[in-house]
Design a protein around this motif. Structure first.
Motif, mmCIF file in Angstrom:
data_model
loop_
_atom_site.group_PDB
_atom_site.id
_atom_site.type_symbol
_atom_site.label_atom_id
_atom_site.label_comp_id
_atom_site.label_asym_id
_atom_site.label_seq_id
_atom_site.Cartn_x
_atom_site.Cartn_y
_atom_site.Cartn_z
ATOM 1 N N GLN A 1 3.969 0.404 -5.683
ATOM 2 C CA GLN A 1 4.032 -1.036 -5.867
ATOM 3 C C GLN A 1 3.418 -1.697 -4.633
ATOM 4 O O GLN A 1 3.682 -1.261 -3.502
ATOM 5 C CB GLN A 1 5.491 -1.495 -6.009
ATOM 6 N N ILE A 2 2.604 -2.724 -4.836
ATOM 7 C CA ILE A 2 2.007 -3.464 -3.713
ATOM 8 C C ILE A 2 2.415 -4.924 -3.850
ATOM 9 O O ILE A 2 2.312 -5.516 -4.930
ATOM 10 C CB ILE A 2 0.471 -3.343 -3.695
ATOM 11 N N ILE A 3 2.890 -5.496 -2.735
ATOM 12 C CA ILE A 3 3.359 -6.880 -2.758
ATOM 13 C C ILE A 3 2.912 -7.579 -1.479
ATOM 14 O O ILE A 3 2.702 -6.931 -0.441
ATOM 15 C CB ILE A 3 4.899 -6.925 -2.917
ATOM 16 N N ASP A 4 2.742 -8.891 -1.546
ATOM 17 C CA ASP A 4 2.217 -9.635 -0.402
ATOM 18 C C ASP A 4 3.117 -9.535 0.825
ATOM 19 O O ASP A 4 2.645 -9.435 1.951
ATOM 20 C CB ASP A 4 2.023 -11.110 -0.768
ATOM 21 N N LEU B 1 8.248 3.086 2.399
ATOM 22 C CA LEU B 1 7.650 1.783 2.693
ATOM 23 C C LEU B 1 6.424 1.955 3.579
ATOM 24 O O LEU B 1 6.428 2.755 4.515
ATOM 25 C CB LEU B 1 8.655 0.862 3.385
ATOM 26 N N VAL B 2 5.375 1.190 3.276
ATOM 27 C CA VAL B 2 4.147 1.188 4.062
ATOM 28 C C VAL B 2 3.780 -0.268 4.337
ATOM 29 O O VAL B 2 3.895 -1.123 3.451
ATOM 30 C CB VAL B 2 2.991 1.891 3.311
ATOM 31 N N PHE B 3 3.326 -0.552 5.585
ATOM 32 C CA PHE B 3 2.962 -1.915 5.963
ATOM 33 C C PHE B 3 1.496 -1.939 6.391
ATOM 34 O O PHE B 3 1.075 -1.150 7.246
ATOM 35 C CB PHE B 3 3.859 -2.414 7.097
ATOM 36 N N LEU B 4 0.717 -2.852 5.775
ATOM 37 C CA LEU B 4 -0.715 -2.953 6.068
ATOM 38 C C LEU B 4 -1.085 -4.414 6.334
ATOM 39 O O LEU B 4 -1.757 -5.065 5.530
ATOM 40 C CB LEU B 4 -1.538 -2.408 4.901
ATOM 41 N N PRO B 5 -0.669 -4.953 7.489
ATOM 42 C CA PRO B 5 -0.988 -6.354 7.788
ATOM 43 C C PRO B 5 -2.435 -6.540 8.230
ATOM 44 O O PRO B 5 -3.085 -5.595 8.693
ATOM 45 C CB PRO B 5 -0.026 -6.684 8.932
ATOM 46 N N SER B 6 -2.931 -7.754 8.075
ATOM 47 C CA SER B 6 -4.262 -8.116 8.550
ATOM 48 C C SER B 6 -4.347 -9.633 8.628
ATOM 49 O O SER B 6 -3.629 -10.339 7.913
ATOM 50 C CB SER B 6 -5.350 -7.581 7.627
ATOM 51 N N ASP B 7 -5.216 -10.132 9.492
ATOM 52 C CA ASP B 7 -5.393 -11.582 9.616
ATOM 53 C C ASP B 7 -6.300 -12.146 8.526
ATOM 54 O O ASP B 7 -6.355 -13.353 8.328
ATOM 55 C CB ASP B 7 -6.007 -11.925 10.990
ATOM 56 N N ARG B 8 -7.024 -11.286 7.826
ATOM 57 C CA ARG B 8 -7.983 -11.752 6.828
ATOM 58 C C ARG B 8 -7.689 -11.124 5.471
ATOM 59 O O ARG B 8 -7.296 -9.964 5.389
ATOM 60 C CB ARG B 8 -9.414 -11.400 7.255
ATOM 61 N N ILE C 1 4.251 -0.932 -0.848
ATOM 62 C CA ILE C 1 3.356 -1.335 0.237
ATOM 63 C C ILE C 1 3.415 -2.842 0.401
ATOM 64 O O ILE C 1 3.243 -3.593 -0.565
ATOM 65 C CB ILE C 1 1.910 -0.906 -0.048
ATOM 66 N N SER C 2 3.675 -3.292 1.635
ATOM 67 C CA SER C 2 3.638 -4.713 1.960
ATOM 68 C C SER C 2 2.356 -5.024 2.722
ATOM 69 O O SER C 2 1.945 -4.259 3.599
ATOM 70 C CB SER C 2 4.853 -5.098 2.816
ATOM 71 N N LEU C 3 1.749 -6.164 2.414
ATOM 72 C CA LEU C 3 0.515 -6.561 3.091
ATOM 73 C C LEU C 3 0.778 -7.385 4.343
ATOM 74 O O LEU C 3 -0.144 -7.949 4.932
ATOM 75 C CB LEU C 3 -0.381 -7.342 2.125
ATOM 76 N N THR C 4 2.042 -7.474 4.756
ATOM 77 C CA THR C 4 2.401 -8.105 6.027
ATOM 78 C C THR C 4 3.228 -7.120 6.843
ATOM 79 O O THR C 4 3.700 -6.105 6.329
ATOM 80 C CB THR C 4 3.198 -9.400 5.818
ATOM 81 N N GLU C 5 3.399 -7.434 8.105
ATOM 82 C CA GLU C 5 4.130 -6.539 9.010
ATOM 83 C C GLU C 5 5.612 -6.494 8.663
ATOM 84 O O GLU C 5 6.147 -7.388 7.994
ATOM 85 C CB GLU C 5 3.949 -7.010 10.447
#
Length: 381
Positions: free
Chosen positions: A5-8, A57-64, A36-40
């Motif tokens: 599952q991927i969520i913001d 759980l996996v975290f993949l943050p980015s500024d863009r 997977i979260s797209l924020t920290e």
């Protein structure tokens, strides 16, 4: 099945609450789950609940948004965990998850949670990108409610949208004495009526309208109180309007609470003044807790506030909302009957087990597979 599952983000919200409900159900069926979260990581209540249930759980943050490195990392994660299927939630995840799934060769099920997008140039740009990417890269599209699905048909003309209404866990009902004790602990006087609402403090939720309707209601019922649970960027405007209406002693901003669902029985009526919605999990949770609903007629609310479980009015009409609240509060016995009807409706129609059955069916369809015998046995039980 190995499900990703991927969520913001894991901040408070209906889509995030659904992750916990989903994890509880699929893990006990023997599936593997990675979220997977797209924020920290911020150690939110959702994160804690998922970790407690042994979800990876996996975290993949980015500024863009369109960060190529992050998209490649996301595709690598999907390959490394040997994902059989990916389900994405909310705009950023629908975009990045669909692209990464395509790169990794993993079928993607994109999820639509709202009937429209938040106005504004940047939001419209993201909306258009999401439309193009999901149309091209997602194998399946799921809408969380019937109105959500209907409103999105023109947006995705080449895709069939599968409607799978949201689900919530069904709590054990509290006794009258337990509800009074909770209300006393939260607000002091348990005898005065309480309106309660849960959600992000955002323009979408119509919170200024809610305060205006509450101020009008208090002119007729000065003892009524309003509890707002949640946080967000709109809080300063909300506090300013509370001060302007001199409601500081009767409106309680509790902020984000990990126990928000447990506080619902302290309310007499769940209220929502949203300008647009999908199928709000908070409303389903309130109904499951035995609260009647007085809300605006948006999103999928007309599909769930049925069978005498509440009342609906047109959005952006604070005086009509105030009138509906006042008329409902005027008959305490009717409030009880409406609350019971609300709970019975959710138990019949929004149980997690049936919801997950439908989602798993959709995953197997996305993979062009037939559900294994073990899964069919679970559905028959």
């Amino acid at each position: 099945m190995r499900i990703v599952q991927i969520i913001d983000s894991f901040e408070m919200g209906g889509a995030q609450s659904l992750q916990v409900t989903f994890a509880n159900e699929v893990l006990c069926r023997g599936h593997d789950l990675t979220v997977i979260s797209l924020t920290e990581s911020r150690d939110t209540a959702v994160e804690k609940s998922l970790r407690h249930g042994n979800t990876s759980l996996v975290f993949l943050p980015s500024d863009r948004l369109l960060d190529r490195k992050r998209i490649r990392r996301l595709a690598c994660v999907l390959k490394d965990c040997r994902a059989d299927v990916v389900q994405t939630h909310l705009t950023y995840s629908n975009i990045l998850g669909s692209l990464a799934g395509k790169m990794a060769g993993v079928p993607v099920v994109a999820t639509l949670h709202n009937e429209m997008y938040d106005p504004g140039w940047t939001n419209r740009a993201r909306y258009l990108i999401e439309t193009m990417v999901v149309q091209a890269a997602a194998r399946k599209i799921v809408a969380v409610g019937y109105q959500v699905g209907n409103s999105q048909k023109k947006r995705f003309p080449a895709k069939k949208i599968t409607v799978i209404p949201n689900a919530v866990n069904i709590p054990n009902p509290l006794s009258h004495d337990e509800c009074m004790a909770l209300k006393r602990e939260l607000l002091g006087d348990p005898e005065q009526p309480v309106l309660i609402t849960i959600g992000r403090l955002a323009r979408q939720k119509g919170l200024i309208d809610l305060l205006d309707s509450f101020a009008a209601l208090r002119r007729e019922q000065p003892g009524v109180r309003l509890v707002i649970i949640g946080d967000g960027s709109f809080r300063p405007q909300l506090e300013e309007h509370i001060h302007a209406l001199q409601l500081e002693q009767s409106v309680f901003l509790l902020g984000e609470r990990s126990d928000a669902r447990l506080l619902l029985p302290a309310g007499d009526i769940y209220v929502s003044a949203s300008h647009w919605e999908g199928l709000p999990v908070a409303v389903l949770e309130a109904m499951a807790a035995g609260l009647p609903v007085v809300a605006t007629r948006v999103g999928d609310l007309p599909y769930i506030v049925v069978d005498g479980s509440g009342r609906l009015v047109e959005p952006r009409e604070p005086l009509k909302l105030a009138r509906a609240l006042g008329e409902t509060l005027a008959d305490p016995e009717k409030v009880k009957r409406m609350g019971q009807a609300a709970r019975e409706y959710v138990v019949r129609n929004h149980h997690p087990r049936v919801w997950v059955d439908h989602l798993l069916d959709t995953y197997y369809q996305a993979r062009n597979e037939t559900p294994p015998q073990a899964e069919l046995e679970v559905k028959r039980q």
